[in-house]
Scaffold this active site. Structure first.
Site, mmCIF file in Angstrom:
data_model
loop_
_atom_site.group_PDB
_atom_site.id
_atom_site.type_symbol
_atom_site.label_atom_id
_atom_site.label_comp_id
_atom_site.label_asym_id
_atom_site.label_seq_id
_atom_site.Cartn_x
_atom_site.Cartn_y
_atom_site.Cartn_z
ATOM 1 N N HIS A 57 31.544 41.451 27.851
ATOM 2 C CA HIS A 57 31.514 42.771 27.214
ATOM 3 C C HIS A 57 30.154 43.370 27.550
ATOM 4 C CE1 HIS A 57 34.035 40.338 24.421
ATOM 5 N NE2 HIS A 57 34.725 41.442 24.257
ATOM 6 N N ASP A 60 27.454 41.822 25.468
ATOM 7 C CA ASP A 60 27.135 40.391 25.627
ATOM 8 C C ASP A 60 25.896 40.265 26.506
ATOM 9 O OD1 ASP A 60 29.529 39.864 24.348
ATOM 10 O OD2 ASP A 60 30.624 39.427 26.191
ATOM 11 N N MET A 91 35.706 40.165 35.811
ATOM 12 C CA MET A 91 36.232 41.086 34.784
ATOM 13 C C MET A 91 35.112 41.564 33.874
ATOM 14 S SD MET A 91 36.985 40.881 31.253
ATOM 15 C CE MET A 91 37.994 39.699 30.392
ATOM 16 N N GLU A 184 45.041 44.254 26.227
ATOM 17 C CA GLU A 184 45.222 42.988 25.507
ATOM 18 C C GLU A 184 45.701 43.242 24.086
ATOM 19 O OE1 GLU A 184 41.793 40.460 25.676
ATOM 20 O OE2 GLU A 184 42.476 39.223 24.000
ATOM 21 N N LYS A 186 47.087 42.126 20.184
ATOM 22 C CA LYS A 186 46.854 41.136 19.124
ATOM 23 C C LYS A 186 47.473 41.697 17.845
ATOM 24 C CE LYS A 186 43.119 38.405 17.095
ATOM 25 N NZ LYS A 186 41.669 38.114 17.082
ATOM 26 N N GLU A 220 47.222 37.042 25.718
ATOM 27 C CA GLU A 220 46.441 35.880 25.263
ATOM 28 C C GLU A 220 47.340 34.921 24.483
ATOM 29 O OE1 GLU A 220 42.446 36.246 23.655
ATOM 30 O OE2 GLU A 220 42.987 34.894 22.008
ATOM 31 N N HIS A 223 47.146 35.082 20.670
ATOM 32 C CA HIS A 223 47.577 36.324 20.034
ATOM 33 C C HIS A 223 49.090 36.399 19.862
ATOM 34 C CE1 HIS A 223 43.593 38.431 21.324
ATOM 35 N NE2 HIS A 223 43.416 37.355 20.585
ATOM 36 N N ASP A 248 44.457 35.495 29.186
ATOM 37 C CA ASP A 248 43.488 34.818 28.317
ATOM 38 C C ASP A 248 44.115 33.519 27.825
ATOM 39 O OD1 ASP A 248 41.678 36.838 28.647
ATOM 40 O OD2 ASP A 248 41.575 37.415 26.532
ATOM 41 N N ASP A 258 43.060 33.350 13.891
ATOM 42 C CA ASP A 258 42.852 33.320 15.336
ATOM 43 C C ASP A 258 41.939 32.142 15.692
ATOM 44 O OD1 ASP A 258 42.635 34.037 17.982
ATOM 45 O OD2 ASP A 258 41.191 35.634 17.618
ATOM 46 N N ASP A 260 41.509 30.257 18.634
ATOM 47 C CA ASP A 260 40.784 30.201 19.924
ATOM 48 C C ASP A 260 40.427 28.786 20.354
ATOM 49 O OD1 ASP A 260 40.810 32.931 20.356
ATOM 50 O OD2 ASP A 260 38.871 33.288 19.427
ATOM 51 N N ASP A 290 39.681 32.299 27.100
ATOM 52 C CA ASP A 290 39.104 33.051 25.987
ATOM 53 C C ASP A 290 39.186 32.169 24.740
ATOM 54 O OD1 ASP A 290 37.988 34.907 24.414
ATOM 55 O OD2 ASP A 290 39.671 36.304 24.407
HETATM 56 C C1 GCO Z 1 39.682 38.174 20.236
HETATM 57 C C2 GCO Z 1 39.945 38.720 21.610
HETATM 58 C C3 GCO Z 1 38.718 38.974 22.391
HETATM 59 C C4 GCO Z 1 38.987 39.739 23.643
HETATM 60 C C5 GCO Z 1 37.714 40.175 24.244
HETATM 61 C C6 GCO Z 1 37.897 40.842 25.579
HETATM 62 O O1 GCO Z 1 40.648 37.794 19.614
HETATM 63 O O2 GCO Z 1 38.547 38.134 19.793
HETATM 64 O O3 GCO Z 1 40.761 37.819 22.290
HETATM 65 O O4 GCO Z 1 38.055 37.772 22.654
HETATM 66 O O5 GCO Z 1 39.712 39.000 24.573
HETATM 67 O O6 GCO Z 1 37.103 41.025 23.357
HETATM 68 O O7 GCO Z 1 38.254 42.115 25.425
HETATM 69 MN MN MN Z 2 41.222 37.591 24.382
HETATM 70 MN MN MN Z 3 41.607 36.240 20.819
#
Ligand code: GCO
Ligand code: MN
Ligand code: MN
Length: 388
Positions: A57, A60, A91, A184, A186, A220, A223, A248, A258, A260, A290
């Site tokens: 991002h 970041d 990306m 993306e 979610k 993702e 998600h 992702d 979430d 991850d 991700d």
């Molecule tokens: C999340 C998202 C993020 C995005 C990222 C890229 O659930 O936090 O997956 O990690 O992928 O912001 O745009």
């Molecule tokens: Mn993501």
């Molecule tokens: Mn995510």
């Protein structure tokens, strides 16, 4: 140069986000457990693991209020680190969720000033990504949603989102950046409900854009699984529509927050079918993880986490090859789709429809045909468990 069977190589296109390796384990209930790590050190860590790419991002890398000179210095140092450790930037994306100004969304906010700021911030993030060589630009609208539908009509949000994405496409064309945008989805988190809750929603939205050809999706795992959906089905639909621009990878128990998790950590069987799909169809894009390390880890554990994501992918890839080469599995696949000579449907013709209407189907015979999915699934499980 490493040579292990499951060691990543550049052609595998494994990438991680600065925000994933740099995740410090903060959650809504507890503070960071790991000290900050600089983008330059993240690139070094990724270089050691054999990863191919690093994604980011805008913030970041560059603090939100950085002056131009500071920004340029940071970008130069980062580029040097990427060159030194042979890590590429495939990306880029924009953070439209962290700063409190986005508390009611960016592109879909009710406040026209916030919408304009969100677009301005995205244009700058696109400039940054282009400078670093990124060709994919991800848009994840984490704050584009509601806690109560009293605040706006949801179709108004869709219109605002369309207007913003159209603007970004035009900017990319105008600047000659050559971006392809990956949207993306979610379902929720951090908003109570996020618009465009699944990849399927985005696949419906994209054809309504001015430059639909520039826009695809970034599905993702977590998600879709948060909503209890079959991730591979969504990915397959995106692929079939020519819209799988990015992916992702992580893992997630359905119905939870979430999580991850490391790729394959929660449900290796569905991860297997995903990897098999991507490899079978010849997906050429990034395999972006991700995900982040358990909150219990230090940076040595973060490295274990990153290596684990890539190893699991490559192990599953090998299992998929084994599955495809398995004679008994292939025989079952032939058996279940064998042609018994009924008139084919195919493309419509008057004559074909006439033949089809006249045909008498022997339903009892059809029912006698075996569908040995128990055996097929057990063979899959035995491959996955390493006994076949
Ligand atoms: C999340 C998202 C993020 C995005 C990222 C890229 O659930 O936090 O997956 O990690 O992928 O912001 O745009
Ligand atoms: Mn993501
Ligand atoms: Mn995510």
């Amino acid at each position: 140069m490493k040579s292990g069977k499951y060691d990543p190589r550049p052609e595998h296109k494994f990438s991680f986000g600065l925000w994933t390796i740099g995740n410090r384990g903060r959650d809504p209930f507890g503070d960071a457990v790991r000290p900050p790590i600089s983008p330059v050190d993240i690139v070094a860590l990724l270089g050691e693991t054999g990863a191919w790419g690093v994604n980011l991002h805008d913030n970041d890398l560059v603090p939100i209020d950085a002056k131009p000179a500071e920004r340029d210095r940071i970008v130069r140092e980062f580029q040097k680190a990427c060159a030194k450790h042979k890590v590429t930037v495939p990306m880029a994306t924009v953070n439209l969720f962290f700063h409190p100004v986005f508390r009611d969304g960016g592109f879909t906010s009710n406040d026209p000033e916030v919408r304009a700021y969100a677009v301005q911030k995205t244009l700058r993030a696109m400039d940054l990504g282009a400078e670093l060589g990124a060709k994919i630009f991800v848009l994840w609208g984490g704050r584009e949603g509601v806690e109560t539908d009293a605040c706006r009509r949801p179709d108004e949000a869709v219109k605002r989102l369309r207007e913003a994405v159209n603007y970004l496409c035009e900017y990319s064309l105008d600047q000659g950046y050559g971006y392809r945008f990956a949207l993306e989805a979610k379902p929720n988190e951090p908003r109570g409900d996020i618009y465009m809750s699944t990849t399927g929603h985005y696949l419906g939205f994209i054809p309504t854009l001015d430059h639909a050809e520039l826009v695809g999706v970034n599905p993702e795992v977590a998600h879709e699984q948060m909503s209890g959906l079959n991730f591979t089905h969504g990915v397959a639909q995106a692929w079939e529509a020519g819209k799988l621009f990015h992916i992702d990878l992580n893992d997630q128990a359905p119905g939870r927050y979430d999580q991850d998790f490391r790729f394959g950590a929660a449900n290796p069987k569905s991860a297997f079918f995903l990897v098999k799909f991507l490899e079978d169809v010849g997906y050429q894009g990034s395999r972006h993880f991700d995900a982040h390390a358990y909150r219990t880890e230090d940076y040595k554990g973060v490295k274990d986490f990153a290596i684990g994501c890539m190893r699991t992918y490559l192990i599953l890839k090998e299992k998929a090859e084994r599955w495809n080469a398995d004679k008994e599995i292939q025989a079952i696949l032939r058996e279940i789709s064998a042609d018994n000579g009924a008139p084919p449907v195919g493309e419509f013709s008057k004559k074909g429809a006439g033949t089809l209407l006249k045909h008498v189907f022997d339903k009892d015979a059809i029912l006698r045909k075996r569908l040995p999915y128990e055996r097929l699934d057990q063979l899959t499980i035995e491959i996955l468990l390493g006994v076949r």
